[in-house]
Write a protein that holds these residues in place. Structure first.
Motif, PDB file in Angstrom:
ATOM      1  N   LEU A 185       0.751  -1.274   0.186  1.00  0.00           N
ATOM      2  CA  LEU A 185       0.089  -0.022  -0.086  1.00  0.00           C
ATOM      3  C   LEU A 185       0.880   1.264  -0.205  1.00  0.00           C
ATOM      4  CD1 LEU A 185      -2.606  -0.888   2.653  1.00  0.00           C
ATOM      5  CD2 LEU A 185      -2.997  -0.738   0.132  1.00  0.00           C
ATOM      6  N   ALA A 186       2.145   1.087   0.075  1.00  0.00           N
ATOM      7  CA  ALA A 186       2.949   2.236   0.470  1.00  0.00           C
ATOM      8  C   ALA A 186       3.191   2.962  -1.013  1.00  0.00           C
ATOM      9  CB  ALA A 186       4.337   1.978   0.963  1.00  0.00           C
ATOM     10  N   GLY A 187       3.242   4.282  -1.008  1.00  0.00           N
ATOM     11  CA  GLY A 187       3.343   5.104  -2.156  1.00  0.00           C
ATOM     12  C   GLY A 187       4.592   5.785  -2.149  1.00  0.00           C
ATOM     13  N   THR A 188       4.800   7.066  -2.718  1.00  0.00           N
ATOM     14  CA  THR A 188       5.799   7.570  -3.009  1.00  0.00           C
ATOM     15  C   THR A 188       6.207   8.150  -1.501  1.00  0.00           C
ATOM     16  OG1 THR A 188       5.229   8.882  -4.645  1.00  0.00           O
ATOM     17  CG2 THR A 188       7.193   9.728  -3.868  1.00  0.00           C
ATOM     18  N   LEU A 237       5.351   6.274   2.219  1.00  0.00           N
ATOM     19  CA  LEU A 237       4.019   6.574   2.892  1.00  0.00           C
ATOM     20  C   LEU A 237       2.782   6.063   2.389  1.00  0.00           C
ATOM     21  CD1 LEU A 237       4.756  10.604   3.166  1.00  0.00           C
ATOM     22  CD2 LEU A 237       5.379   8.681   4.728  1.00  0.00           C
ATOM     23  N   ILE A 238       2.035   5.602   3.189  1.00  0.00           N
ATOM     24  CA  ILE A 238       0.476   4.887   2.870  1.00  0.00           C
ATOM     25  C   ILE A 238      -0.494   6.192   3.027  1.00  0.00           C
ATOM     26  CG2 ILE A 238      -1.102   3.291   3.579  1.00  0.00           C
ATOM     27  CD1 ILE A 238       1.406   1.818   4.660  1.00  0.00           C
ATOM     28  N   GLY A 239      -1.010   6.485   1.787  1.00  0.00           N
ATOM     29  CA  GLY A 239      -2.166   7.374   1.833  1.00  0.00           C
ATOM     30  C   GLY A 239      -3.342   6.975   2.427  1.00  0.00           C
ATOM     31  N   THR A 240      -4.217   7.866   3.025  1.00  0.00           N
ATOM     32  CA  THR A 240      -5.444   7.466   3.620  1.00  0.00           C
ATOM     33  C   THR A 240      -6.330   6.837   2.738  1.00  0.00           C
ATOM     34  OG1 THR A 240      -5.400   9.233   5.262  1.00  0.00           O
ATOM     35  CG2 THR A 240      -7.374   8.290   4.894  1.00  0.00           C
ATOM     36  N   ARG A 241      -6.647   7.415   1.395  1.00  0.00           N
ATOM     37  CA  ARG A 241      -7.479   6.820   0.631  1.00  0.00           C
ATOM     38  C   ARG A 241      -7.163   5.381  -0.023  1.00  0.00           C
ATOM     39  NH1 ARG A 241      -8.419  10.270  -4.724  1.00  0.00           N
ATOM     40  NH2 ARG A 241      -9.384  11.744  -3.154  1.00  0.00           N
TER      41      ARG A 241
END
Length: 494
Positions: free
Chosen positions: A360-363, A366-370
């Motif tokens: 789920l981690a992005g850039t 970090l894991i966005g709430t959405r």
């Protein structure tokens, strides 16, 4: 027989929710009476009113040993001889068996503890129950079954006349259940009324003289146990008939996913060889100490074997940690979901996403709430989990929904092999049916499932093939369609 407890017109409302509606209940001296119903049927509320934790609405009557009480308090309830053993047992794990059993004799007032008196009370009570354990043993060192016996001793030491046991067999093996049933029969003969609350309907009918059924807060009726069967009882509880047929798979198209050859671990199991195929549900059953859970932990990398080989999709693998197993597509749902399967104080969202945080981690990691919300919404919908707010603590859910959260956590990893250790323990019949459907769906999607259970009907009707384990060895491997409950029981107890 003489009535110990009579309740009539008992109602209870929490806000706009009717937990109980005009419920009547009669308990006789020396009777074994079972109380059944789905989660949310009102069982817990009724028990809380009997034990004085909650007060009924005006108009209800409670009569104990011929004396009427408008309501009870925990002190009055205990004074009347009412004791409740909850599923968590409510023991002090850091204290000894003696201290847990006899503590009530030394509560209140200012005085020194008479240790010899405490020990005498505890030892005498243990002798009645037949506990063979050092009284100075800390409760934390006992098995679940041993702790339950201590909780029963504590109730008897408090001069119990009515003993309410809430889900007493949920974490016990069949051998331990047999011991408990014998003990309940002994309590009955001594004149103690036992109320037995359980989702295991076969055990209810085995132990009870009468059964009271609750549904949606109302009493459906009280029935003689000898006059009904588990099918009738489940229909009374839910309004739905549950009929299961033996599973007949087409294994010709299912490739071997996991193969174990000559696996052994000193003191746990030896010379275990088995195959799990894609789309197959394999049941594994056996008595306490047969090595079932120890084997499952080895297949999940948490209990490395001393010898033997494992192969996944035909390639040799070595699993030294659970991280190794997860990376290779092996997931494990523990029998003890409360301690090992869930982080109870954390949110539903946190528990569902725990195994896929990296995905789920992005850039910048970090894991966005959405992303989290979308992931949780998907699994809540797919597994039919009843959730009012994903941010609530997972401990606020029913047992069946908690188990679905554990399944969601592991299904999110897209496992090739899913090991389920007692997946329906402590959940009601409708929730069980939902979990069985999830297992069938996973098999249809090509997952190889190993389901461990000591409930013979569960492995027989919800597995394609059944393995029997005894004293650390596999002793039988049969197609479910080609065997019977009696034959499996004989194989387990041989």
């Amino acid at each position: 027989m003489t009535n110990f407890l009579e309740m009539s017109g008992i109602s209870k409302r929490f806000g706009g929710v009717h937990a109980l509606r005009d419920v009547d209940l009669t308990l006789e001296v020396g009777e074994v009476h079972c109380l059944v119903g789905e989660n949310g049927s009102g069982k817990s509320t009724l028990i809380k009113i009997i034990s004085g934790v909650e007060a009924p609405e005006a108009g209800g009557r409670i009569i104990i040993s011929g004396k009427e009480y408008p309501k009870l308090s925990p002190v009055y309830s205990t004074h009347c001889g009412i004791q409740v053993i909850y599923q968590d047992l409510s023991l002090f794990s850091n204290l000894t068996v003696v201290e847990n059993i006899a503590m009530a004799h030394h509560l209140g007032g200012v005085h020194t503890v008479n240790w010899s008196s405490m020990r005498a009370v505890a030892v005498a009570t243990m002798a009645k129950v037949g506990i063979e354990v050092d009284p100075e043993t800390k409760v934390s060192e006992l098995s679940i079954a041993g702790r339950q016996l201590v909780a029963i001793c504590r109730a008897l030491a408090a001069d119990a006349k009515l003993l309410i046991m809430d889900e007493p067999t949920a974490s016990l093996t069949r051998h331990e259940v047999n011991t408990l049933i014998k003990l309940v029969s002994d309590l009955k003969r001594s004149g103690i009324c036992v109320v037995f609350v359980s989702h295991r309907l076969d055990e209810v009918l085995e132990i009870a003289e009468r059964v009271t059924v609750l549904r949606d807060g109302a009493k459906v009726g009280t029935f003689a146990a000898a006059a009904i069967d588990s099918g009738k009882l489940s229909h009374l509880m839910t309004g739905k008939a549950f009929e299961y047929q033996k599973q007949v798979p087409d294994l010709a198209v299912g490739a071997v996913v996991l193969q174990v050859q000559g696996l052994g671990r000193d003191g746990d199991y030896d010379d275990v060889s088995l195959q799990l195929r894609a789309g197959e549900v394999v049941g594994l059953t056996g008595l306490l100490g047969s090595g079932r859970t120890e084997l499952a932990l080895s297949l999940f990398g948490m209990n490395p074997p001393d010898r033997g080989t494992m192969a996944l999709d035909g390639h040799r693998i070595a699993l030294n940690t659970n991280a190794d197993a997860i990376r290779r597509g092996i997931a494990y749902v523990s029998e003890d979901r409360l301690t090992l399967g869930l982080i109870l104080d954390q949110s539903i969202t946190s528990n569902v996403t725990l195994t896929v945080l990296e995905r789920l981690a992005g850039t910048f990691g970090l894991i966005g709430t959405r992303a989290r919300q979308s992931h949780v919404a998907r699994w809540v919908a797919e597994l039919g989990i009843k959730v009012s707010d994903p941010n609530n603590a997972v401990k606020t859910l029913s047992g069946g929904n908690q188990q679905r959260i554990v399944l969601a956590k592991w299904m999110a990893t897209n496992p090739r092999v899913l090991i389920l250790d007692s997946p329906t323990v402590g959940v009601d019949i409708r929730a069980k049916d939902g979990i069985y459907e999830i297992i069938r769906r996973l098999a249809r999607e090509g997952v190889a499932v190993l389901m461990i259970s000591d409930e013979i009907p569960e492995v027989l009707y919800h597995s394609h093939r059944v393995l029997v384990m005894r004293e650390g060895r596999l002793t039988a491997d049969v197609m479910a369609a080609d065997t019977s409950e009696d034959a499996l029981r004989q194989a387990v107890n041989a």
